[in-house]
Every structure is written in structure tokens, then in C-alpha cells.
Design a protein around this motif. Structure first.
Motif, PDB file in Angstrom:
ATOM      1  N   THR A 139      37.030  33.190  41.467  1.00 44.67           N
ATOM      2  CA  THR A 139      38.334  33.848  41.479  1.00 44.67           C
ATOM      3  C   THR A 139      39.219  33.364  42.624  1.00 44.67           C
ATOM      4  O   THR A 139      40.360  33.791  42.729  1.00 44.67           O
ATOM      5  N   ARG A 140      38.675  32.493  43.485  1.00 43.86           N
ATOM      6  CA  ARG A 140      39.503  32.029  44.606  1.00 43.86           C
ATOM      7  C   ARG A 140      39.460  30.502  44.681  1.00 43.86           C
ATOM      8  O   ARG A 140      38.384  29.904  44.644  1.00 43.86           O
ATOM      9  N   THR A 141      40.617  29.883  44.769  1.00 40.88           N
ATOM     10  CA  THR A 141      40.695  28.434  44.958  1.00 40.88           C
ATOM     11  C   THR A 141      41.666  28.134  46.091  1.00 40.88           C
ATOM     12  O   THR A 141      42.390  29.023  46.548  1.00 40.88           O
ATOM     13  N   PRO A 152      42.645  32.223  40.457  1.00 42.43           N
ATOM     14  CA  PRO A 152      41.317  31.823  39.975  1.00 42.43           C
ATOM     15  C   PRO A 152      41.263  30.344  39.574  1.00 42.43           C
ATOM     16  O   PRO A 152      42.291  29.671  39.511  1.00 42.43           O
ATOM     17  N   TYR A 153      40.057  29.896  39.295  1.00 40.09           N
ATOM     18  CA  TYR A 153      39.826  28.500  38.891  1.00 40.09           C
ATOM     19  C   TYR A 153      40.416  28.255  37.512  1.00 40.09           C
ATOM     20  O   TYR A 153      40.304  29.110  36.624  1.00 40.09           O
ATOM     21  N   PHE A 211      44.918  33.104  32.163  1.00 47.08           N
ATOM     22  CA  PHE A 211      43.620  33.560  32.683  1.00 47.08           C
ATOM     23  C   PHE A 211      43.145  34.782  31.922  1.00 47.08           C
ATOM     24  O   PHE A 211      43.937  35.534  31.346  1.00 47.08           O
ATOM     25  N   ASN A 212      41.851  34.990  31.940  1.00 46.76           N
ATOM     26  CA  ASN A 212      41.302  36.230  31.393  1.00 46.76           C
ATOM     27  C   ASN A 212      41.488  37.345  32.423  1.00 46.76           C
ATOM     28  O   ASN A 212      41.350  37.115  33.628  1.00 46.76           O
ATOM     29  N   GLU A 213      41.796  38.519  31.934  1.00 49.98           N
ATOM     30  CA  GLU A 213      41.947  39.665  32.856  1.00 49.98           C
ATOM     31  C   GLU A 213      40.835  40.663  32.594  1.00 49.98           C
ATOM     32  O   GLU A 213      40.469  40.927  31.440  1.00 49.98           O
ATOM     33  N   GLU A 214      40.287  41.175  33.665  1.00 50.78           N
ATOM     34  CA  GLU A 214      39.143  42.080  33.536  1.00 50.78           C
ATOM     35  C   GLU A 214      39.403  43.289  34.437  1.00 50.78           C
ATOM     36  O   GLU A 214      39.877  43.134  35.567  1.00 50.78           O
ATOM     37  N   LYS A 256      40.310  36.338  35.912  1.00 54.71           N
ATOM     38  CA  LYS A 256      39.109  35.479  35.841  1.00 54.71           C
ATOM     39  C   LYS A 256      39.512  34.111  35.290  1.00 54.71           C
ATOM     40  O   LYS A 256      40.513  33.996  34.584  1.00 54.71           O
ATOM     41  N   PRO A 257      38.728  33.054  35.584  1.00 56.97           N
ATOM     42  CA  PRO A 257      39.058  31.704  35.085  1.00 56.97           C
ATOM     43  C   PRO A 257      39.134  31.674  33.563  1.00 56.97           C
ATOM     44  O   PRO A 257      38.468  32.466  32.884  1.00 56.97           O
ATOM     45  N   ASN A 258      39.938  30.728  33.032  1.00 53.02           N
ATOM     46  CA  ASN A 258      40.065  30.599  31.579  1.00 53.02           C
ATOM     47  C   ASN A 258      38.970  29.693  31.009  1.00 53.02           C
ATOM     48  O   ASN A 258      39.220  28.845  30.166  1.00 53.02           O
ATOM     49  N   VAL A 259      37.753  29.865  31.536  1.00 53.46           N
ATOM     50  CA  VAL A 259      36.614  29.073  31.068  1.00 53.46           C
ATOM     51  C   VAL A 259      35.854  29.893  30.036  1.00 53.46           C
ATOM     52  O   VAL A 259      35.490  31.033  30.299  1.00 53.46           O
TER      53      VAL A 259
END
Lengths: 150, 104
Positions: free
Chosen positions: A34-36, A41-42, A90-93, A109-112
Motif C-alpha cells: 500500500t506504500r510506494t 499503493p503499488y 485501485f481496489n478499495e477495501e 489496495k494495488p490493482n493486482v
């Protein structure tokens, strides 16, 4: 020797496949980051491929024209022009206990997508095998050619 | 009405004539015999693939490259070029023996 340059075409495919595998591994390992350095997020990374035979420099064109009487030597395989970022959102949680949560309690959260990455990984593995098969076929063709007349 | 085709010179014999001319020019002529340059090119090709293989192994073992397959491809290339030159040598020796065994 010129007849061995056919092996380099498959070799470029192998190099590209290995790089793509590295990028997929990075996506998987950063699936929860979540941190870059850039903040946020990534972002999922994607490899850009380019067909390497349309090199438009004067020298390569001239060489291609001079050599055009013999076998076409301008085939170079594939090359990677760059690694870009996936621009999907990004995904949100909802997780208010997370230190990265915003005022509403949502964490970006990352879009992976792990399933997608797994499928990509399988595809890369198969593509690597396909390149190896092509390379071995070229090699066995050359070995067979040396057996002419035996 | 059919036109009579003039007799064309045979290409391979023409080449032989040129070869004779270069030989007649003497050993000091700068024109290399095709046979000589052929062998030299083949051997230098083998040397080149061997040097490429050495470079790949060096880069891989010193950590400058992490592409295993490039080393394997270079090794296959070196093997193929050596077997090609060996095949060339066998052919040349066969031809030489054939000529030396000619009974007069």
C-alpha cells in the motif's frame, strides 16, 4: 556464421519471456503493497513488446538492402520497449484499523489480480517452452543438414 | 520460324578459366584463392563463436548477465560451427584422397 543467427530470434523470445516473468513476480510480491515511493499503493506493471525487425535506422536499411540478395537477415525477433503501469483504478477495501485508511475507513489496495497473474505466469511458461522448442528445431535442422550425403 | 540459339558457354568451366588466370598471375598476386579464403572464413567463424561463448560464460559467472539461455545458445552455436568445419574438412580430405588415388 550467418546460419546460426536463426537461433538469436528464439533467443530474443526467451529473453523477453524471462523479463515478463520478472515483472509478474514483482506484481505478485507487491499484491498487498500500500506504500510506494511515488505515493499511493503499488500499480500493476505490464511489459510492452515490439517486433524488432522494423528498425528504421539508415545503416540497418542499407545493410538489409545489400544483404537482400541472400537470405532475409532483417528478422531479429522480439524486443521489450518498456514496462508501463496498469492505469485501472485501485481496489478499495474497508479496514478502519489500517494505518493507510482514509477518513472514511477505506484502504486503497494495488490493482493486482492474483488469478490474472497466475494465468499470465502459465502463459509465459508455455511461451518460453515454445521458444525453446523452436530453437531446438532450428538446431536439429542444422545438424541434419550436416548429415547430407552420409 | 524458330531462331537458332547460340551455344552458351558453360558457367562452371568459365570459373575454371578464371581460376587458371589467377594461378597464372603467380604466387605474389594479392587475389586470394577461393579455396584459401573459404577455409579461412570457416575457421575464423569457429573462432568467433568460441570467443562469444567465452564472453557469455564470463558474463554469467561474474554476474554481469543473468540470462542462462544466452550462454546455452552460444554453446550450441560453437558446437554447430565446429561440427560444420569438421564436416568441411572431411569433405576436403575425401576429395584430396580421391584425386591422389587417381591411377594414370
Amino acid at each position: 556464421m550467418a546460419f546460426l543467427s536463426s537461433l538469436d530470434i528464439s533467443g530474443s523470445g526467451l529473453t523477453a519471456g524471462r523479463l515478463r516473468m520478472d515483472v509478474i513476480s514483482e506484481n505478485i510480491s507487491n499484491a498487498e503493497t500500500t506504500r510506494t515511493d511515488a505515493g499511493g499503493p503499488y500499480r500493476r506493471k505490464i511489459v510492452e513488446y515490439k517486433c524488432a525487425d522494423d528498425d528504421a535506422s539508415f545503416r540497418s536499411l542499407l545493410d538489409g538492402q545489400i544483404a537482400s540478395s541472400s537470405a532475409p537477415s532483417t528478422l531479429k525477433g522480439v524486443e521489450v520497449t518498456g514496462i508501463t503501469e496498469d492505469r485501472t483504478p485501485f481496489n478499495e477495501e474497508y479496514d478502519p484499523s489500517s494505518p493507510d485508511a482514509n477518513a472514511q475507513g477505506y484502504v486503497q489496495k494495488p490493482n493486482v489480480d492474483l488469478v490474472k497473474e497466475t494465468v499470465d505466469m502459465m502463459a509465459v511458461t508455455r511461451a518460453y517452452s515454445a521458444n525453446l522448442t523452436a530453437l531446438n528445431a532450428v538446431k536439429s535442422m542444422a545438424s541434419k543438414a550436416l548429415e547430407i550425403g552420409k | 520460324m524458330n531462331t537458332i540459339q547460340p551455344i552458351q558457354p558453360i558457367g562452371s568451366l568459365e570459373e575454371l578459366g578464371k581460376l587458371k588466370q589467377t594461378q597464372a598471375a603467380g604466387p605474389d598476386s594479392s587475389v586470394a584463392l577461393p579455396f584459401q579464403s573459404l577455409v579461412r572464413d570457416a575457421v575464423s567463424g569457429v573462432q568467433q563463436t568460441g570467443a562469444d561463448l567465452d564472453g557469455e560464460i564470463y558474463k554469467l559467472t561474474t554476474g554481469q548477465s543473468d540470462d542462462l539461455h544466452n550462454m546455452m545458445i552460444a554453446s550450441q552455436k560453437a558446437g554447430l560451427s565446429v561440427s560444420m568445419v569438421v564436416e568441411l574438412r572431411n569433405k576436403l580430405l575425401d576429395a584430396y584422397k580421391e584425386i591422389m588415388n587417381t591411377s594414370l
